[in-house]
Enzyme design. Structure first.
Site, short mmCIF file in Angstrom:
data_model
loop_
_atom_site.label_atom_id
_atom_site.label_comp_id
_atom_site.label_asym_id
_atom_site.label_seq_id
_atom_site.Cartn_x
_atom_site.Cartn_y
_atom_site.Cartn_z
CG ASP A 9 9.00 4.87 58.41
OD1 ASP A 9 9.82 4.29 57.77
OD2 ASP A 9 9.18 5.81 59.28
CG ASP A 11 14.42 3.67 61.40
OD1 ASP A 11 14.92 2.90 62.31
OD2 ASP A 11 14.88 3.43 60.02
CB SER A 116 16.18 1.20 57.67
OG SER A 116 17.34 0.57 58.14
CG ASN A 118 21.18 -1.25 59.53
OD1 ASN A 118 21.83 -2.32 59.40
ND2 ASN A 118 21.30 0.01 59.41
CG ASP A 170 8.83 9.24 61.60
OD1 ASP A 170 9.00 8.15 60.77
OD2 ASP A 170 10.01 9.46 62.46
C1 BG6 Z 1 15.36 5.53 57.43
C2 BG6 Z 1 15.54 6.47 58.64
O1 BG6 Z 1 14.16 4.65 58.10
O2 BG6 Z 1 16.16 4.71 57.17
C3 BG6 Z 1 16.99 7.50 58.14
O3 BG6 Z 1 14.58 7.28 58.89
C4 BG6 Z 1 17.91 6.48 57.54
O4 BG6 Z 1 17.26 8.23 59.08
C5 BG6 Z 1 17.37 5.35 56.51
O5 BG6 Z 1 19.01 7.38 56.96
C6 BG6 Z 1 18.54 4.67 56.19
O6 BG6 Z 1 18.93 3.83 57.27
P1 BG6 Z 1 20.07 2.73 57.38
O7 BG6 Z 1 19.77 1.87 58.33
O8 BG6 Z 1 19.75 2.07 55.93
O9 BG6 Z 1 21.36 3.44 57.55
MG MG Z 2 10.75 6.98 59.89
#
Ligand code: BG6
Ligand code: MG
Length: 220
Positions: A9, A11, A116, A118, A170
Site C-alpha cells: 500500500d 499512503d 490513491s 495521486n 496500514d
Molecule cells: C488512500 C488513502 O491511499 O487513497 C485514503 O489511504 C484516500 O485516505 C485514498 O482517500 C484516495 O486518495 P486520492 O489521492 O486518490 O484522493
Molecule cells: Mg494506507
C-alpha cells in the site's frame, strides 16, 4: 505456496500522507460548515476519494448533488496536491528502503497496490517510481478497498498468483482486501490491531524478511 511478490500500500506504508489528507478535508468541511475531526479522518484510510467524501458528508444535513460532490472532491484534491509538493525522499517511512533493497536482492517482485489516484505524483515526489515492477492504483480500478480489485490487478501485472503475494497495509480496509484476494496480509501501524492480519508490526523497520517470505498457510 512460496511468497514471490510483495505488494505495498502507499499512503501510511511507504509515506505518511494522513496529515495532508486531514488538512485538505478540514478546509473543505470548514467551508461547508460540516463537523470533521482527526477521528473521522482515520476512517478515510484506504478508502477512495469519493467514498471519503461520502463519509464526511454523512455529518451534514444538506443533500449534495452529484456535480456538487465532484466539485468538492476536486477542490479537496487541489488543496491536497499543493500540500504534496512538500513531500521529498526524507518523508519515506522507516524500514522502507532497506526492505525494497532486500526484496530486490532476493528477486522478489515488488508492486504498489493503492486506492490513491495521486500515486504517480507521490512516488515521483519521494523518488521511488523506478523501484516498483508494477503500479496498480486508483486510476486503474473501479472498486476501492476493501474490494480486492487493486491487489488482484497488481498480481496480474506482475504475472503471479494471488496466493504467492504478501500485502503490506496500514488500514483495515486494505487488510480485508488482501484477505478477500487470498493473499498474505501484513498489518503495520494502526493495522497491527487488525484481527485478520497474518503478521502484525509497528513499522517496517521491525520486519523480519525471512518471516515475511516463509511458506505460511494463508488464512481466508
Ligand atoms: C488512500 C488513502 O491511499 O487513497 C485514503 O489511504 C484516500 O485516505 C485514498 O482517500 C484516495 O486518495 P486520492 O489521492 O486518490 O484522493
Ligand atoms: Mg494506507
Amino acid at each position: 505456496m512460496k511468497i514471490s511478490a510483495v505488494i505495498f500500500d502507499l499512503d501510511g506504508v511507504i509515506v505518511s500522507t494522513d496529515e495532508y489528507h486531514y488538512q485538505a478535508w478540514k478546509q473543505i468541511s470548514d467551508q461547508e460548515n460540516i463537523y470533521f475531526d482527526r477521528k473521522i479522518n482515520e476512517r478515510l484510510r484506504g478508502v477512495s476519494r469519493m467514498e471519503s467524501l461520502d463519509i464526511i458528508l454523512s455529518h451534514s444535513d444538506k443533500a449534495y448533488s452529484e456535480s456538487e460532490k465532484q466539485q468538492l472532491a476536486l477542490r479537496k484534491n487541489d488543496i491536497y496536491c499543493e500540500l504534496l509538493n512538500k513531500l521529498s525522499p526524507n518523508d519515506i517511512l522507516p524500514g522502507v528502503i532497506n526492505l525494497l533493497i532486500s526484496l530486490k536482492a532476493r528477486n522478489i517482485n515488488i508492486a504498489i497496490g493503492s486506492s490513491s489516484k495521486n500515486t504517480p505524483f507521490i512516488l515521483e515526489q519521494i523518488g521511488l517510481t523506478a523501484n516498483f515492477d508494477s503500479i496498480a492504483d486508483g486510476n486503474s480500478i473501479k472498486n476501492s478497498k476493501p474490494d480486492p480489485e487493486v491487489f488482484l490487478l497488481a498480481a496480474k501485472m506482475l504475472g503471479v498468483k494471488p496466493e504467492e503475494c504478501a500485502i503490506i497495509e496500514d488500514a483495515q480496509a486494505g487488510i480485508d482486501a488482501a484477505k478477500a484476494a487470498g493473499m498474505k496480509a501484513v498489518g503495520i501501524g494502526t493495522a497491527a490491531n487488525c484481527l485478520n492480519a497474518d503478521m502484525k508490526l509497528q513499522d517496517l523497520a521491525n520486519l523480519d524478511i525471512d518471516q515475511l517470505l516463509e511458506v505460511n498457510e494463508i488464512r481466508s
